[in-house]
Design a protein around this motif. Sequence first.
Motif, mmCIF file in Angstrom:
data_model
loop_
_atom_site.group_PDB
_atom_site.id
_atom_site.type_symbol
_atom_site.label_atom_id
_atom_site.label_comp_id
_atom_site.label_asym_id
_atom_site.label_seq_id
_atom_site.Cartn_x
_atom_site.Cartn_y
_atom_site.Cartn_z
ATOM 1 N N ARG A 17 0.829 -1.214 0.000
ATOM 2 C CA ARG A 17 0.000 0.000 0.000
ATOM 3 C C ARG A 17 0.861 1.259 0.000
ATOM 4 O O ARG A 17 0.551 2.227 -0.697
ATOM 5 N N LEU A 18 1.921 1.230 0.784
ATOM 6 C CA LEU A 18 2.823 2.382 0.807
ATOM 7 C C LEU A 18 3.460 2.570 -0.563
ATOM 8 O O LEU A 18 3.518 3.688 -1.080
ATOM 9 N N ARG A 39 3.375 7.994 6.851
ATOM 10 C CA ARG A 39 2.557 7.012 6.126
ATOM 11 C C ARG A 39 2.471 5.697 6.896
ATOM 12 O O ARG A 39 1.426 5.044 6.887
ATOM 13 N N ALA A 40 3.532 5.301 7.581
ATOM 14 C CA ALA A 40 3.491 4.070 8.374
ATOM 15 C C ALA A 40 2.422 4.181 9.463
ATOM 16 O O ALA A 40 1.635 3.250 9.674
ATOM 17 N N ALA A 65 10.592 -2.946 8.626
ATOM 18 C CA ALA A 65 10.751 -3.554 7.298
ATOM 19 C C ALA A 65 11.115 -2.527 6.229
ATOM 20 O O ALA A 65 11.841 -2.837 5.285
ATOM 21 N N ALA A 66 10.599 -1.316 6.354
ATOM 22 C CA ALA A 66 10.837 -0.267 5.356
ATOM 23 C C ALA A 66 12.117 0.481 5.730
ATOM 24 O O ALA A 66 12.151 1.165 6.750
ATOM 25 N N ALA A 79 9.494 3.075 -3.686
ATOM 26 C CA ALA A 79 8.372 2.148 -3.862
ATOM 27 C C ALA A 79 8.867 0.812 -4.413
ATOM 28 O O ALA A 79 8.430 -0.252 -3.960
ATOM 29 N N ALA A 80 9.779 0.862 -5.373
ATOM 30 C CA ALA A 80 10.332 -0.378 -5.942
ATOM 31 C C ALA A 80 11.060 -1.182 -4.871
ATOM 32 O O ALA A 80 10.928 -2.417 -4.803
ATOM 33 N N LYS A 81 11.816 -0.507 -3.997
ATOM 34 C CA LYS A 81 12.498 -1.195 -2.891
ATOM 35 C C LYS A 81 11.482 -1.879 -1.972
ATOM 36 O O LYS A 81 11.684 -3.017 -1.543
ATOM 37 N N LEU A 82 10.411 -1.155 -1.659
ATOM 38 C CA LEU A 82 9.401 -1.721 -0.763
ATOM 39 C C LEU A 82 8.772 -2.979 -1.360
ATOM 40 O O LEU A 82 8.528 -3.953 -0.645
ATOM 41 N N ARG A 83 8.518 -2.956 -2.650
ATOM 42 C CA ARG A 83 7.926 -4.135 -3.307
ATOM 43 C C ARG A 83 8.876 -5.330 -3.262
ATOM 44 O O ARG A 83 8.449 -6.466 -3.053
#
Length: 92
Positions: A17-18, A39-40, A65-66, A79-83
């Motif tokens: 979602r983030l 956002r978290a 985790a982020a 965002a790509a890192k989070l995915r």
Amino acid sequence: MTTPLVLSDDTRTLLGRLADTLDAKRPHAEMLEPIRLARALVLAEQLHPRDPEKAFDTEQDLLAAAPRVTPGTTRGEYAAKLRLIAQGVSAG
């Protein structure tokens, strides 16, 4: 990038979602650490609106985790890192 060995379903969901939020709004703008923190909190409270303790625990897991934001990283890159993290990919 360091992540917990096992991510909960809640954490995986919120990482996605983030990432979606960052990609949808100004993906070429610089990602800032205060955005990660804010956002978290918001996402965790949205997931568990009636259970503040569960929301807090979920927020802390998401922040663990982020990874902290590296200066110069765009929202889209972050965002790509989070995915990748949500998929279990990590780099030591």
